[in-house]
Design an enzyme around this catalytic site. Structure first.
Site, PDB file in Angstrom:
ATOM      1  N   ASP A 170      39.480 -15.810  21.378  1.00  0.00           N
ATOM      2  CA  ASP A 170      38.390 -16.206  20.497  1.00  0.00           C
ATOM      3  C   ASP A 170      38.899 -17.214  19.459  1.00  0.00           C
ATOM      4  OD1 ASP A 170      35.906 -15.833  18.702  1.00  0.00           O
ATOM      5  OD2 ASP A 170      35.521 -14.395  20.305  1.00  0.00           O
ATOM      6  N   HIS A 208      33.967 -16.375  14.009  1.00  0.00           N
ATOM      7  CA  HIS A 208      33.445 -15.630  15.151  1.00  0.00           C
ATOM      8  C   HIS A 208      34.384 -14.509  15.589  1.00  0.00           C
ATOM      9  CE1 HIS A 208      32.403 -15.040  19.485  1.00  0.00           C
ATOM     10  NE2 HIS A 208      31.168 -15.364  19.116  1.00  0.00           N
ATOM     11  N   SER A 407      27.502 -12.326  22.536  1.00  0.00           N
ATOM     12  CA  SER A 407      28.856 -12.111  22.011  1.00  0.00           C
ATOM     13  C   SER A 407      28.989 -10.707  21.453  1.00  0.00           C
ATOM     14  CB  SER A 407      29.176 -13.105  20.883  1.00  0.00           C
ATOM     15  OG  SER A 407      29.662 -14.324  21.353  1.00  0.00           O
TER      16      SER A 407
END
Length: 528
Positions: A170, A208, A407
């Protein structure tokens, strides 16, 4: 589609996140990096090879079995430059003159040439919250999500993810409360364009990855035992699991298929190194592809990780309920593709329905199951790009952030898989998938959006282990690579390369600077 320290030598000396300094250098360097990246993106590709007739394009070149060297020679002969090898899929990454791609594809040593495309982090949106925050009353708090999907039943039975590593490919992980317990986060190599900057290396400058890590395995400092009655402390799905972070995206969320492939390759090599015991791989992103999964390099790499014994959990995509299929690598039927459910702000799972943004299957491949994916409250990454851009409306109680997307749904299922592996460590990935998919709660919506239904760990807890769960889909075919990768074509060594990446010596010259991008970067439009 819209979509940060101890020297690391091989797997030795992996530093827990609590040892990293955290100051305003991050904000200043992120601002500088944004400018640098913008310049690089407009500057075009690497300038080490000049091809007057045609611009260079970054491509994934998959070789025929045993023909990697021949494929490299073909690239060079056509005026291109090999920038990395990815042995997991018997491929090289190369900058190739655009007008020679067809000729390269026809070379005897080449099996396939595909674009090194952008990859999208599959968060959909961050939303506004008003007034004081109470996790016990917020339907989409992790406390209540864990109650609805049955995680609390595993906790009450003594299974909290202990002994299981979850690899998170990520944008990195920030040292915020919930992710700073000693040993909670360990770092693999930083493969992003920010790895050359010590103040940013491995840190989540985008925001994120921190949100995903919190959902999967967050655990507030000072929590001595996990309790399903504790709503005041933040705890992710598998609060005693360990996060193994591989950063591939920079402050603007930019990465490429090649970086992701290198990260998956590293995870497979090191799944049992240094006591990490990586049992789950979370891939909360996707990219478009015109390839069948049997020919696609990203799907192939995810499948190889699966076949090596790692449960691979992938976001289905955020293209909407009328999309024409799932995103890559969710297209591979071996992995667990997760769609997003909308709780409709009730605690009754039977009222849930597909989130409006979740992607629809194409009649051949659909999501395997769904999990809550709207307004999920997880850890905030102060001063990250997402925080600076959307913090005014998405910040919850100062330290949390609201996020929606497949996600988040995938991260919930990754935590669920870690819980199951802490209960039954000998399970194969196929058995984990069967247990999760075959014991769901029916919800409103077609299978092309929600698969078998919504995650139900309460039903999984005492379900018998299936003995006939072996998947028999046609496997991807990418040749017989030697299982190694190397930046810039040299033979790859974990100890030498990862140590060099920390010092910056492997990032000079034709480096992973972002200049190899041929298309647009990840867009932040989906976060608004």
């Amino acid at each position: 589609m819209p979509q940060h320290g101890t020297l690391l030598g091989g797997c030795q000396g992996m530093a827990p996140v609590h040892g990293i300094s955290w100051d305003d250098r991050k904000r200043r360097t992120v601002t500088a990096m944004a400018g640098v990246t913008a310049v690089l993106l407009t500057a075009g590709t690497f300038a080490t090879t000049v091809h007057a007739a045609s611009p260079l394009e970054s491509m994934i070149v998959r070789a025929q079995p045993g023909q990697v060297a021949a494929a490299e020679q073909d690239v060079t002969a056509l005026g291109g430059q090999v920038t990395a090898q990815i042995g997991l899929i018997n491929a090289v990454v190369a900058d190739v003159p655009a007008d020679t791609i067809r000729e390269l594809s026809a070379s005897a040593g080449v099996a396939q040439v595909t674009s090194n495309a952008p990859v999208h982090l599959l968060g959909s949106s961050y939303s506004e919250t008003n007034g004081s925050y109470d996790a016990a009353t917020d339907v989409d708090s992790m406390f209540n999500v864990e109650q609805m999907d049955g995680a609390h039943t595993f906790w009450n039975a003594g299974y909290t993810g202990q002994g299981v590593g979850v690899a998170l490919v990520d944008s990195g992980v920030a040292p915020v409360n919930g992710l700073t317990t000693p040993g909670k986060v360990v770092y693999g190599p930083d493969l992003s364009s920010e790895a050359r900057y010590p103040a940013l290396r491995n840190l989540d400058t985008f925001g994120h990855g921190t949100h995903m890590a919190g959902i999967i395995a967050g655990l507030d400092n000072g929590v001595s035992s996990v309790s399903s009655s504790d709503s005041s402390d933040f705890m992710g799905m598998a609060p005693n699991a360990q996060i193994v972070s591989l950063k591939v995206a920079n402050a603007l969320g930019q990465t490429s298929v090649a970086r992701v492939l290198m990260a998956i390759d590293w995870v497979v090599k090191h799944q049992n190194s240094n006591g990490m015991n990586i049992g789950v791989l979370n891939l909360s992103y996707g990219t478009d592809t015109d390839n069948s999964y049997v020919l696609d390099p990203l799907a192939y790499a995810a499948e190889q990780a699966w076949l090596s014994g790692i449960v691979v959990v992938v976001a289905a995509g955020n293209e909407g309920n009328n999309s024409d299929g799932l995103e890559d690598p969710a297209i591979d039927p071996y992995v667990i593709a997760v769609g997003a459910a909308d709780t409709e702000n009730t605690m009754s799972v039977s009222n849930d329905q597909p989130a409006s943004f979740t992607s629809q299957g194409d009649g051949t491949r659909k999501p395997d199951l769904a999990a809550p994916g709207t307004h999920i409250v997880s850890l905030r990454d102060p001063d990250s790009f997402i925080d600076d851009t959307f913090g005014a409306t998405a910040t919850v109680d100062g330290r949390f952030f609201l996020g929606s997307g497949t996600s988040q749904a995938a991260a919930i299922v990754s935590g669920a898989a870690a819980l199951l592996l802490s209960q039954r460590p000998s399970l194969t990935p196929d058995q984990v998938k069967a247990l999760l998919v075959d014991n769901t709660t029916p919800i409103n919506g077609p299978q092309d959006l929600i698969g078998s239904g919504e995650l139900n760990l309460a039903a999984v807890l005492n379900a018998p282990t299936p003995n006939n769960a072996t998947q028999t889909w046609p496997t991807s075919n990418a040749g017989d690579g030697d299982g190694s990768m190397s930046p810039y074509g040299a033979s790859w060594s974990g100890a030498s390369w990862s140590g060099a990446s920390w010092s910056g010596s492997s990032w000079s010259g034709a480096s992973w600077s972002g200049s190899s991008w041929s298309g647009s970067s990840w867009s932040d439009a989906a976060w608004s």
